[in-house]
Design an enzyme around this catalytic site. Structure first.
Site, PDB file in Angstrom:
ATOM      1  N   GLY A  46       0.791  -1.229   0.000  1.00  7.52           N
ATOM      2  CA  GLY A  46       0.000   0.000   0.000  1.00  7.52           C
ATOM      3  C   GLY A  46       0.820   1.273   0.000  1.00  7.52           C
ATOM      4  N   GLU A  49       0.813   4.360  -5.322  1.00  9.95           N
ATOM      5  CA  GLU A  49      -0.489   4.536  -5.961  1.00  9.95           C
ATOM      6  C   GLU A  49      -0.785   3.268  -6.773  1.00  9.95           C
ATOM      7  OE1 GLU A  49      -2.533   7.112  -5.575  1.00  9.95           O
ATOM      8  OE2 GLU A  49      -1.123   8.134  -4.260  1.00  9.95           O
ATOM      9  N   ASP A  60       4.688  13.801  -7.802  1.00  7.32           N
ATOM     10  CA  ASP A  60       4.086  13.932  -6.475  1.00  7.32           C
ATOM     11  C   ASP A  60       5.024  14.695  -5.537  1.00  7.32           C
ATOM     12  OD1 ASP A  60       2.054  13.373  -4.471  1.00  7.32           O
ATOM     13  OD2 ASP A  60       3.502  11.969  -3.621  1.00  7.32           O
ATOM     14  N   LYS A  64       4.598  18.552  -3.726  1.00 10.62           N
ATOM     15  CA  LYS A  64       4.828  18.814  -2.298  1.00 10.62           C
ATOM     16  C   LYS A  64       5.880  19.895  -2.094  1.00 10.62           C
ATOM     17  CE  LYS A  64       3.428  14.156  -1.077  1.00 10.62           C
ATOM     18  NZ  LYS A  64       3.872  12.810  -0.736  1.00 10.62           N
TER      19      LYS A  64
END
Length: 107
Positions: A46, A49, A60, A64
């Site tokens: 997990g 993605e 990503d 940020k």
């Protein structure tokens, strides 16, 4: 809010250090193994993605960085960030969606 509080009180943020991506942090902390297997395991746990290319592209992390920079009072856009993907374009791009990506990782 800590960054905003510091900037609001007149402090200047000189640098920010940290791991901006849990999935990349996990991948880079693994001692060894075929990269494809590690990416699949990260997905199973997990950490990535559903399409791991979103994590491996660097986009990503770049988003940020923009958020943090703006909190520090900088006028910055995503286009201002030098994005370095983990995998070369010939692996990241191509036909076959996620399955095609995993096949290219084997090469």
């Amino acid at each position: 809010s800590t960054i905003r509080d510091l900037v609001g009180s007149g402090d200047t943020i000189l640098s920010i250090n940290g791991i901006m991506s849990g999935s990349l942090g996990w991948l880079m902390s693994q001692p060894s193994g075929p990269f494809k297997v590690l990416v699949e395991k990260a997905g199973t746990l997990g950490f990535t993605e559903p399409d791991p290319r979103q994590d491996l592209s660097g986009n990503d992390v770049a988003r940020k960085v923009v958020i943090l920079a703006r909190c520090c009072g900088l006028d910055i856009e995503l286009a201002d960030v030098d994005i370095q993907p983990v995998c070369p374009p010939e692996i990241m791009e191509g036909d076959g969606g996620v399955e095609g990506f995993y096949k290219r990782l084997e090469q």
